[in-house]
Design a protein around this motif. Structure first.
Motif, PDB file in Angstrom:
ATOM      1  N   VAL A 131     -11.358  -0.076  -6.479  1.00 14.54           N
ATOM      2  CA  VAL A 131     -10.662  -0.862  -5.458  1.00 14.54           C
ATOM      3  C   VAL A 131      -9.834   0.079  -4.597  1.00 14.54           C
ATOM      4  O   VAL A 131      -9.219   1.017  -5.120  1.00 14.54           O
ATOM      5  N   LEU A 132      -9.834  -0.153  -3.297  1.00 13.23           N
ATOM      6  CA  LEU A 132      -8.897   0.521  -2.396  1.00 13.23           C
ATOM      7  C   LEU A 132      -8.046  -0.551  -1.748  1.00 13.23           C
ATOM      8  O   LEU A 132      -8.579  -1.483  -1.125  1.00 13.23           O
ATOM      9  N   VAL A 133      -6.742  -0.447  -1.915  1.00 15.02           N
ATOM     10  CA  VAL A 133      -5.819  -1.389  -1.274  1.00 15.02           C
ATOM     11  C   VAL A 133      -5.137  -0.660  -0.129  1.00 15.02           C
ATOM     12  O   VAL A 133      -4.461   0.354  -0.329  1.00 15.02           O
ATOM     13  N   THR A 134      -5.308  -1.165   1.087  1.00 13.76           N
ATOM     14  CA  THR A 134      -4.708  -0.568   2.281  1.00 13.76           C
ATOM     15  C   THR A 134      -4.095  -1.680   3.120  1.00 13.76           C
ATOM     16  O   THR A 134      -4.014  -2.832   2.679  1.00 13.76           O
ATOM     17  N   ASP A 135      -3.661  -1.350   4.323  1.00 17.68           N
ATOM     18  CA  ASP A 135      -3.026  -2.357   5.183  1.00 17.68           C
ATOM     19  C   ASP A 135      -3.875  -2.623   6.415  1.00 17.68           C
ATOM     20  O   ASP A 135      -4.821  -1.879   6.714  1.00 17.68           O
ATOM     21  N   ASP A 136      -3.532  -3.682   7.149  1.00 17.53           N
ATOM     22  CA  ASP A 136      -4.363  -4.107   8.272  1.00 17.53           C
ATOM     23  C   ASP A 136      -4.192  -3.254   9.519  1.00 17.53           C
ATOM     24  O   ASP A 136      -4.778  -3.554  10.565  1.00 17.53           O
ATOM     25  N   GLY A 137      -3.423  -2.160   9.413  1.00 18.32           N
ATOM     26  CA  GLY A 137      -3.372  -1.208  10.516  1.00 18.32           C
ATOM     27  C   GLY A 137      -4.563  -0.266  10.529  1.00 18.32           C
ATOM     28  O   GLY A 137      -4.751   0.502  11.483  1.00 18.32           O
ATOM     29  N   LEU A 138      -5.382  -0.310   9.483  1.00 23.70           N
ATOM     30  CA  LEU A 138      -6.555   0.567   9.399  1.00 23.70           C
ATOM     31  C   LEU A 138      -7.594   0.157  10.439  1.00 23.70           C
ATOM     32  O   LEU A 138      -7.955  -1.021  10.543  1.00 23.70           O
ATOM     33  N   ALA A 139      -8.076   1.127  11.209  1.00 25.19           N
ATOM     34  CA  ALA A 139      -9.034   0.857  12.285  1.00 25.19           C
ATOM     35  C   ALA A 139     -10.351   0.312  11.737  1.00 25.19           C
ATOM     36  O   ALA A 139     -10.734   0.585  10.592  1.00 25.19           O
ATOM     37  N   ALA A 140     -11.051  -0.438  12.576  1.00 24.90           N
ATOM     38  CA  ALA A 140     -12.291  -1.093  12.155  1.00 24.90           C
ATOM     39  C   ALA A 140     -13.350  -0.090  11.710  1.00 24.90           C
ATOM     40  O   ALA A 140     -14.076  -0.334  10.739  1.00 24.90           O
ATOM     41  N   ASP A 141     -13.453   1.050  12.417  1.00 28.45           N
ATOM     42  CA  ASP A 141     -14.483   2.014  12.036  1.00 28.45           C
ATOM     43  C   ASP A 141     -14.182   2.636  10.675  1.00 28.45           C
ATOM     44  O   ASP A 141     -15.085   2.879   9.864  1.00 28.45           O
ATOM     45  N   ALA A 142     -12.901   2.875  10.398  1.00 32.11           N
ATOM     46  CA  ALA A 142     -12.515   3.400   9.091  1.00 32.11           C
ATOM     47  C   ALA A 142     -12.776   2.369   7.997  1.00 32.11           C
ATOM     48  O   ALA A 142     -13.239   2.711   6.900  1.00 32.11           O
TER      49      ALA A 142
ATOM     50  N   VAL B  68     -16.437   2.482   7.084  1.00 35.73           N
ATOM     51  CA  VAL B  68     -16.782   3.621   6.236  1.00 35.73           C
ATOM     52  C   VAL B  68     -16.353   3.356   4.794  1.00 35.73           C
ATOM     53  O   VAL B  68     -17.116   3.544   3.840  1.00 35.73           O
ATOM     54  N   LEU B  69     -15.124   2.902   4.616  1.00 34.79           N
ATOM     55  CA  LEU B  69     -14.582   2.679   3.277  1.00 34.79           C
ATOM     56  C   LEU B  69     -15.290   1.535   2.559  1.00 34.79           C
ATOM     57  O   LEU B  69     -15.565   1.606   1.360  1.00 34.79           O
ATOM     58  N   ALA B  70     -15.607   0.468   3.288  1.00 32.06           N
ATOM     59  CA  ALA B  70     -16.294  -0.668   2.682  1.00 32.06           C
ATOM     60  C   ALA B  70     -17.663  -0.276   2.151  1.00 32.06           C
ATOM     61  O   ALA B  70     -18.159  -0.866   1.185  1.00 32.06           O
ATOM     62  N   GLY B  71     -18.263   0.732   2.771  1.00 29.69           N
ATOM     63  CA  GLY B  71     -19.561   1.211   2.312  1.00 29.69           C
ATOM     64  C   GLY B  71     -19.478   2.162   1.135  1.00 29.69           C
ATOM     65  O   GLY B  71     -20.508   2.509   0.551  1.00 29.69           O
ATOM     66  N   GLU B  72     -18.262   2.576   0.776  1.00 35.13           N
ATOM     67  CA  GLU B  72     -18.089   3.564  -0.296  1.00 35.13           C
ATOM     68  C   GLU B  72     -17.432   2.963  -1.542  1.00 35.13           C
ATOM     69  O   GLU B  72     -17.918   3.144  -2.657  1.00 35.13           O
ATOM     70  N   VAL B  73     -16.308   2.285  -1.371  1.00 36.05           N
ATOM     71  CA  VAL B  73     -15.577   1.756  -2.524  1.00 36.05           C
ATOM     72  C   VAL B  73     -16.198   0.427  -2.953  1.00 36.05           C
ATOM     73  O   VAL B  73     -16.852  -0.257  -2.161  1.00 36.05           O
ATOM     74  N   GLU B  74     -15.981   0.072  -4.220  1.00 38.17           N
ATOM     75  CA  GLU B  74     -16.565  -1.169  -4.723  1.00 38.17           C
ATOM     76  C   GLU B  74     -15.922  -2.382  -4.067  1.00 38.17           C
ATOM     77  O   GLU B  74     -16.595  -3.359  -3.751  1.00 38.17           O
ATOM     78  N   GLU B  75     -14.599  -2.331  -3.871  1.00 37.35           N
ATOM     79  CA  GLU B  75     -13.892  -3.447  -3.249  1.00 37.35           C
ATOM     80  C   GLU B  75     -12.800  -2.909  -2.334  1.00 37.35           C
ATOM     81  O   GLU B  75     -11.999  -2.071  -2.751  1.00 37.35           O
ATOM     82  N   LEU B  76     -12.768  -3.392  -1.096  1.00 36.59           N
ATOM     83  CA  LEU B  76     -11.742  -3.006  -0.134  1.00 36.59           C
ATOM     84  C   LEU B  76     -10.804  -4.187   0.069  1.00 36.59           C
ATOM     85  O   LEU B  76     -11.234  -5.263   0.501  1.00 36.59           O
TER      86      LEU B  76
END
Length: 264
Positions: A232-243, A246-254
């Motif tokens: 799981v990666l927990v981040t905030d909604d300031g993360l850009a759509a392109d990032a 990329v992350l959604a394609g790598e980590v099991e759950e974003l």
């Protein structure tokens, strides 16, 4: 007809800014050119101070890979984002579980959310995190603080910490990081801390990385884990759509935590 050199360099720069880091071999395959051609492109971009060249590729321009701000400095950065991430991450912790918390200001924010979760065993190499539980009125948390040498970010690192962590088995590990990027993964500017963090990661059945959006594109000198190693990666909604893509394609759950007041 192939791309002109300037067009190719503009596309390379877009990739670096979107992904945080790129590999020569990946770019050569994408554009159908030789590794040498890509290296020349990166040389041009580096001379213009648009990218930083590293072994096998390039990273986004930013702080030096060994720069390590102190805990107090970092604790004043992205406060709202860290609190939102901590609240979301706390919901992943089951009562009575054994949890590892790495050093860092985001895991410190998470620790303050966990003081009311009953029956936890907390393993940490952070004196600041341990202090959170020491100051609580609850008597049921068990806190295990590793030994080690203190870093500027208040982490305890080195062989003593590594030996302690390698003897443990944890339900989940919550890892704070200095930076994250597609090629470099989750990184830290401290070589010894990276070794200690890797031991912490190996002790956990589940890896949860907590990192605000400003960590994207930052690359420390040492990789702790690949992006795909995170459950799981927990981040905030300031993360850009392109990032996010990329992350959604790598980590099991974003998990993207909304920051109150942002975009209002």
């Amino acid at each position: 007809m192939g791309l002109l050199a300037q067009q190719r360099r503009e596309l390379i720069l877009e990739q670096v800014r979107a992904r945080g880091a790129v590999r020569v071999t990946d770019l050569a395959e994408r554009f159908g050119v030789s590794d040498m051609t890509v290296r020349r492109d990166l040389d041009v971009l580096a001379r213009r101070r648009l990218v930083d060249k590293v072994h096998g590729g390039a990273t986004a321009v930013g702080s030096p890979s060994t720069d390590e701000p102190g805990f107090v400095v970092k604790s004043h950065r992205q406060l709202a984002e860290k609190e939102a991430i901590a609240a979301a991450a706390a919901r992943l912790v089951e009562p009575g579980s054994a949890v590892g918390l790495s050093a860092g200001t985001t895991t410190w924010a998470l620790a303050r959310r966990l003081v009311d979760v009953p029956g936890l065993t907390i393993v940490t190499n952070s004196m600041a995190v341990a202090d959170v539980f020491r100051g609580t009125a609850r008597s049921d948390p068990t806190v295990i603080l590793t030994g080690g040498v203190r870093t500027p970010s208040e982490a305890l690192v080195g062989p003593v910490a590594v030996r302690a962590l390698r003897s443990l088995n944890l339900d989940a590990v919550f890892l704070g990081v200095h930076g994250m990027a597609a090629a470099a993964g989750f990184t830290t500017p401290n070589l010894t801390e990276a070794e200690t963090d890797r031991a912490l990661v190996e002790a956990g059945q589940r890896l949860v990385v907590v990192a605000d959006h400003t960590k994207w594109g930052t690359v420390g000198i040492s990789t702790i884990a690949a992006l795909g190693d995170a459950d799981v990666l927990v981040t905030d909604d300031g993360l850009a759509a392109d990032a996010r893509a990329v992350l959604a394609g790598e980590v099991e759950e974003l998990v993207v935590a909304p920051v109150p007041g942002e975009g209002a």
